[in-house]
Design a protein around this motif. Structure first.
Motif: not given
Ligand SMILES: Cc1cc2nc3c(=O)[nH]c(=O)nc-3n(C[C@H](O)[C@H](O)[C@H](O)COP(=O)(O)OP(=O)(O)OC[C@H]3O[C@@H](n4cnc5c(N)ncnc54)[C@H](O)[C@@H]3O)c2cc1C
Length: 517
Positions: A481-506
């Motif tokens: 698991i690279a990253m996880l969140r215990g709920d689907q709150e918007e802020a956590g999902l934004v963090d996940m999107a930022n992680y994906i962008a930061r490591f340029a995951i495609v």
């Protein structure tokens, strides 16, 4: 652009698994080895659950399990009498789809890997070795020698999987810090008769030393390992007959036929770094430890997969090149721990002197029956040896927590009926998992990033694994698991999107979007 993107020095288990992962990912790879054929010696026997889980991602696990022998117990014998028996057969039930320790000899294993590599379009270049290298910021120039002469080749990356005496490590000037144990071991594969010859591992102890007995092949051959005593002599022409009496007395076995016999010294060493520029070290080239627990080859295969997915992602521009630095930090952390634990286990069982003698003759035969009577002992034993506990919580790639889980943990295995949450890992690609109903935010994240989304009901297994309902995990290609969140709150999902962008995951082109499968 180089014709060869990755050159691998060494076609032992580590090099072959790395080549296989890269070839399956479409990377242009060459693998060279001075040996003219796969190894003939059965050396590594134990194949652990985590290796089988990783092999399942490559479609190899079934063949390995079918070719091996499942070990069902661990017995301790003192002076020929069984003192304790620990049923380890199903110790990993509910933890792993491979809840056992498998015995599968290294020679069979290497032949299977070579066949899989050929099927993936890669032929090992035998009779060829790496003899030197120079590197710049953008490529590595490698010098190869073979019977037909010398060749210089430019590659994007070089991987030194060339064993304990690694030429690549020497060329990098990296120290192999550690030492060599005083004892000389004998190792034999033999046909034997007697009660210790069963489906288990027998640790046979006496005042002078020990002999380990375990099944090695489906043909009925057994592996015998012990320490050569000073009184048994030394030298180049040392034969099994010099240890025969000791083996037969310690184990209570009659040795009928010896198929293979060798002696070796054991080391505990680790390279001061597993990476230098565009050159990486993996397997025995990077770390060697005592054979206690049968961890060496399994760890090399773990290195290969950790490095393989990172190299493939960067070469295909599906992740930022900074992820390559996490290979060394993640794997050096584990290798350091392993060196310590195997050293402790080795000194406990193999040390000479009065303390070792006391431990073997008085303490172990009394302590182990008490341990074996403890109900949780098989599970504990499985967790200790199987490598399922390996986690990369301190890695730069790991973040977040939910319930008992933290970023960097192995994705817990959750069987649900016929299906399980490891099935999608065969894509060997980044993916999102949701344990509970995926809400619109997660669906949007999957749609926007192109990452496949796999939803699982939040059943009893998920609760038992400490995963809160609604947990979202971003899972790496190797099932951590690279990253996880215990709920689907918007802020956590934004963090996940930022992680994906930061490591340029495609996502890779074959990734399937939710609703399209
Ligand atoms: C008796 C014994 C029992 C063991 N039991 C276990 C066990 O039960 N479980 C376990 O996990 N481990 C076990 N091990 C350890 C295990 O055998 C090793 O950890 C494993 O072989 C390491 O694999 P590797 O591919 O990293 O290196 P190796 O198997 O050493 O392969 C390295 C390859 O590199 C090639 N090479 C060398 N120089 C060059 C060069 N210059 N250029 C190109 N290629 C080169 C070599 O020819 C070789 O083929 C055991 C070891 C021994 C000795």
């Amino acid at each position: 652009m180089n014709d060869t993107q990755v050159l691998i020095a060494g076609a032992g288990p580590t090099g072959m698994v790395l080549a296989l992962w890269l070839a399956r990912a479409g990377v242009r790879v060459r693998i060279v080895d001075p040996r003219m054929a796969a190894g003939e010696a059965s050396r590594a026997v134990a194949v652990h659950a985590r290796t089988l889980e990783l092999y399942d991602q490559l479609g190899l696990a079934q063949a390995v399990v079918a070719g091996g022998v499942q070990i069902d117990h661990l017995a301790v014998r003192a002076n020929g009498i069984e003192r304790a028996r620990l049923a380890i057969g199903g110790g990993g039930e509910g933890i792993s789809p491979f809840p056992f320790v498998l015995a599968y000899p290294q020679d069979d294993h290497e032949r299977l890997l070579e066949k899989a590599l050929l099927a993936a379009g890669v032929a090992i270049e035998r009779g060829t070795q790496v003899v030197g290298l120079d590197q710049t910021a953008t490529s590595v120039n490698v010098r190869l020698d073979s019977a037909s002469g010398s060749e210089r080749v430019d590659v994007n990356y070089l991987c030194g999987c060339d064993g304990a005496g690694s030429r690549v490590r020497h060329a990098l000037g990296l120290e192999f810090a550690g030492g060599t144990y005083d004892q000389t071991f004998y190792v034999a594969d033999a046909m034997v008769e007697g009660t210790a010859a069963d489906q288990g591992v027998s640790v046979c102890l006496n005042a002078e030393g020990f002999c380990l007995v375990l099944p090695v092949r489906r043909t009925g051959a057994y592996r015998l390992i012990g320490v050569v005593q000073d009184s048994q002599g030394r030298g180049e022409h040392f034969t099994f007959d010099q240890v025969r009496d000791e083996v037969e007395q310690t184990t209570g076995l009659k040795v009928k036929e010896v198929n293979w016999f060798s002696t070796y010294r054991s080391h505990h060493r680790m390279a001061t770094s597993f990476a230098s520029g565009r050159v990486y070290l993996a397997g025995d080239a990077a770390h060697i430890h005592s054979p206690a627990g049968g961890q060496g080859m399994n760890t090399g295969i773990g290195d290969a997969i950790n490095l393989g997915w990172k190299l493939a992602s960067v070469l295909h521009r599906r992740a930022d090149a900074s992820i390559l630095a996490t290979y060394a930090t993640e794997r050096m952390g584990f290798a350091r721990e392993l060196l310590k634990s195997t050293d402790r286990a080795f000194r406990l069982i193999a040390s000479d002197g009065s303390m070792g003698r006391l431990w073997r003759t008085r303490l172990l035969p009394h302590v182990l029956p008490a341990v074996a009577a403890f109900k949780g002992a098989p599970r504990l034993a499985f967790r200790v040896v199987s490598q399922v506990r390996i986690a990369y919580r301190d890695s730069a790639l790991s973040t977040g927590r939910a319930g008992k889980l933290r970023g960097g943990d192995r994705l817990p295995w959750l069987p649900v009926g016929e299906a399980d949450n490891f099935a999608p890992l065969t894509s060997r690609d980044w993916q999102l998992h949701v344990y509970g109903e995926p809400g619109p935010g997660v669906r949007r994240l999957a749609y926007n990033t192109g990452l496949p989304l796999h939803g699982y009901v939040h059943a009893a297994q998920a609760r038992a694994a400490g995963i809160p309902a609604g947990t979202v995990c971003l899972v790496r290609p190797d099932g951590y698991i690279a990253m996880l969140r215990g709920d689907q709150e918007e802020a956590g999902l934004v963090d996940m999107a930022n992680y994906i962008a930061r490591f340029a995951i495609v996502a890779s082109p074959q990734s399937v979007r939710i609703g399209e499968s």
